[in-house]
Motif scaffolding. Structure first.
Motif, mmCIF file in Angstrom:
data_model
loop_
_atom_site.group_PDB
_atom_site.id
_atom_site.type_symbol
_atom_site.label_atom_id
_atom_site.label_comp_id
_atom_site.label_asym_id
_atom_site.label_seq_id
_atom_site.Cartn_x
_atom_site.Cartn_y
_atom_site.Cartn_z
ATOM 1 N N TYR A 184 2.656 10.363 -9.484
ATOM 2 C CA TYR A 184 2.012 10.470 -10.801
ATOM 3 C C TYR A 184 0.958 11.579 -10.770
ATOM 4 O O TYR A 184 0.870 12.407 -11.686
ATOM 5 N N GLY A 185 0.181 11.615 -9.691
ATOM 6 C CA GLY A 185 -0.842 12.648 -9.553
ATOM 7 C C GLY A 185 -0.236 14.041 -9.545
ATOM 8 O O GLY A 185 -0.736 14.953 -10.216
ATOM 9 N N ILE A 186 0.842 14.211 -8.809
ATOM 10 C CA ILE A 186 1.459 15.539 -8.705
ATOM 11 C C ILE A 186 2.080 15.938 -10.043
ATOM 12 O O ILE A 186 1.915 17.072 -10.499
ATOM 13 N N GLU B 132 0.837 -1.212 0.000
ATOM 14 C CA GLU B 132 0.000 0.000 0.000
ATOM 15 C C GLU B 132 0.869 1.259 0.000
ATOM 16 O O GLU B 132 0.566 2.222 -0.703
ATOM 17 N N GLN B 133 1.920 1.265 0.797
ATOM 18 C CA GLN B 133 2.779 2.444 0.872
ATOM 19 C C GLN B 133 3.467 2.705 -0.467
ATOM 20 O O GLN B 133 3.625 3.853 -0.882
ATOM 21 N N ARG C 286 1.122 15.167 -12.904
ATOM 22 C CA ARG C 286 0.078 15.492 -13.872
ATOM 23 C C ARG C 286 -0.702 16.750 -13.514
ATOM 24 O O ARG C 286 -1.552 17.192 -14.292
ATOM 25 N N ASP D 159 0.887 3.995 -2.863
ATOM 26 C CA ASP D 159 0.548 5.368 -2.488
ATOM 27 C C ASP D 159 1.620 6.335 -3.005
ATOM 28 O O ASP D 159 1.308 7.353 -3.606
ATOM 29 N N TRP E 236 1.578 6.507 -6.922
ATOM 30 C CA TRP E 236 0.412 7.197 -7.488
ATOM 31 C C TRP E 236 0.366 8.663 -7.131
ATOM 32 O O TRP E 236 -0.057 9.502 -7.921
ATOM 33 N N ARG E 237 0.788 9.001 -5.916
ATOM 34 C CA ARG E 237 0.854 10.421 -5.566
ATOM 35 C C ARG E 237 1.834 11.144 -6.492
ATOM 36 O O ARG E 237 1.564 12.255 -6.957
#
Lengths: 352, 352
Positions: free
Chosen positions: A275-277, A265-266, A279, A269, A272-273
């Motif tokens: 990748y999110g940032i 999970e870590q 984008r 997390d 994906w964070r």
């Protein structure tokens, strides 16, 4: 052709089509060569430097005529702006040292950026071949072919006893430096990088950060290269580094699997964070971009992020560099402007 | 009906259709009422509490019969699990105090969650109306209508001199508490929140964090409510808070405009990063979710993020709460499990 190269974010190696590209970003072979009858560059006057540049022009012609090596062109560094030279440094086509004082210097570039030859750097000629993934053997064969063409048009300084003569004795003999750029987020993330890399350092290789000596391992990237150029055959040098690379690859893959089994999970997390940032961010420093890039690359290679091609990920390495940004924008920019432009380019690349 | 309410993340107020919803999340009116001939709840024995619950049952029937107020049902807190009660607290339908010792207590709920009546909290009845945006006047009229129905079926403890009698003298008189929940990221972001809110505190209102007294202003949300219930008419109390709310709204809008004129890129960066993280994170604590929510809400209200409805944003406030998460999952979860579930629900809501 120069502008095409400077503007391009997708040189051949970014395709990531080479073997073991999950860990090995690129393989590089560099041959240091000098001309007979000329002093080494640091001892040369302007006239001699010009004469070497003339010989280099014949090398370019020779490469174009012999065929099979692609299309080449020589560019004098004096004819370029400081920004253009810096883009070549960021692309690893010339060294930082080569760009600093451009007088009497040049670079011969192949169109797809696989081959570059620095003229009048520390040595008269430095032939470099850059391949994607772990392809040291292929790069070595390719560099050897280029070397043969060069040798057919001019005379190398060569001694039966010492091999190729070089300005710095640490390069003499084979004149060969082989190196791999590896991405080790698993080993860094499990705190094993120091242990593994210092063990490897005892096997006669040097480990450095992204931009060569004296730089830190930003983005969990390390350059591993042979130290010894003398007293070993070229094949031994290359095979030794291939073997060491194989060990690094295995350790890194094990570390990634360990991360997933211990803290799935870590890891997801973090990936994906990042990748999110990437984008969404509107301001992105060079350092932060590289850290986030490392997380995203690991995530894409571990199939946590799907549908994100290796080429797109590798290209981010190019488009986030300060000189490239400014070259694309067509002007010098303040650090803050660069951070905004960097964020815009990354967003565009990741959401298109 | 209870399960529908507990599971629902979209109560009426989340629609954000009320005026000034860019700053005011919701308006609430609470009326404290007690029955004649019964001791106040903290002095009551079990039999008396039961008798009050019986009267409350008649209130429910009266509301359903009189029509126009929606559909009501009474639920005894003793029949609920601790988790179910906690969801009602998170939804602001009952107070934390009300949920703690469930014996002899109940809540009457309207289907759309606009009206809730706590039975045997500090007072026998506490009628609450919750409207979206700045609709204190509307909520007050609505609560008054409910109050009239209640009074038609039972007898209030009322003194000509003191007005409505309440367990705590600070509520006596009108028994009226009016409050607004405001979102002030502009004032917080420009470091003006302290100044503005302490000036407002001198006008006879109390300023608190999200979950009432003793909680901090997480997510830049503040609850502003009247302090005085005695010596002012109901209309004065409500109008005073409407006026104060208008001032807060103006200050907040100015602060947001100031932020944009002084640091547009930084604001956009913060807003978009928050949105990016909420859409990608795999582990999300309650605190972090609220901070990111605040940035995203501001961005959506300032049109930096387009196509994100106010309702979706408001619903995030519900679905990130710990008890709601566990209720939806159907079991108690560890803090880590909750953080994973929270991230999953937020992702789902923002990417669907």
């Amino acid at each position: 052709m120069l502008e095409d190269i400077l503007r391009r974010s997708s040189p051949e190696w970014t395709k990531g089509s080479g073997p073991d590209s999950d860990v090995v970003i690129s393989s590089r072979i560099r041959l240091a060569r000098n001309l007979e009858l000329f002093p080494f560059p640091h001892m040369m006057d302007e006239a001699a430097a010009d004469e070497v540049l003339g010989h280099a022009g014949r090398v370019t012609a020779g490469l174009n005529e012999s065929g099979g090596w692609g299309s080449f062109e020589m560019f004098r560094l004096n004819d370029m702006s400081a920004l253009e030279r810096q883009v070549l440094v960021e692309k690893h086509l010339i060294s930082p040292q080569h760009s600093q004082d451009p007088r009497g210097k040049a670079v011969i570039l192949g169109r797809d950026e696989t081959v570059s030859i620095m003229v009048n750097e520390e040595d008269h000629l430095r032939i470099q071949c850059l391949f994607s993934g772990l392809q040291l053997q292929q790069a070595f064969v390719f560099a050897g072919g280029v070397d043969d063409v060069v040798e057919s048009v001019l005379d190398y300084a060569f001694s039966a006893q010492h091999g190729y003569l070089t300005a710095c004795p640490t390069n003499a003999g084979t004149g060969l430096r082989s190196s791999v750029m590896v991405h080790l987020p698993g080993l860094v993330g499990t705190n094993q990088a120091g242990k593994v890399l210092s063990a490897i350092g005892k096997l006669g290789v040097a480990v450095r950060g992204l931009y060569g000596e004296g730089t830190e391992a930003a983005g969990s990237m390390f350059q591993v290269s042979n130290q010894i150029t003398l007293g070993q055959s070229e094949a031994e040098i290359v095979n030794n580094l291939i073997g060491i690379s194989g060990q690094i690859i295995n350790q890194e893959r094990k570390a990634r699997a360990l991360l997933m089994s211990q803290a799935r999970e870590q890891v997801e997390d973090r990936v994906w964070r990042a990748y999110g940032i990437l984008r969404t961010a509107r301001i992105l420093s060079s350092d932060e971009a590289l850290k986030l890039w490392s997380d995203v690359r690991m995530g894409a290679e571990m199939n946590l992020i799907r549908g994100l091609s290796r080429q797109v990920v590798n290209e981010l390495l190019m488009i986030t560099r300060p000189a490239f940004l400014q070259y694309v924008e067509g002007r010098e920019m303040s650090p803050f402007e660069r951070d905004c432009k960097r964020a815009a380019l990354v967003r565009e690349r990741l959401t298109s």
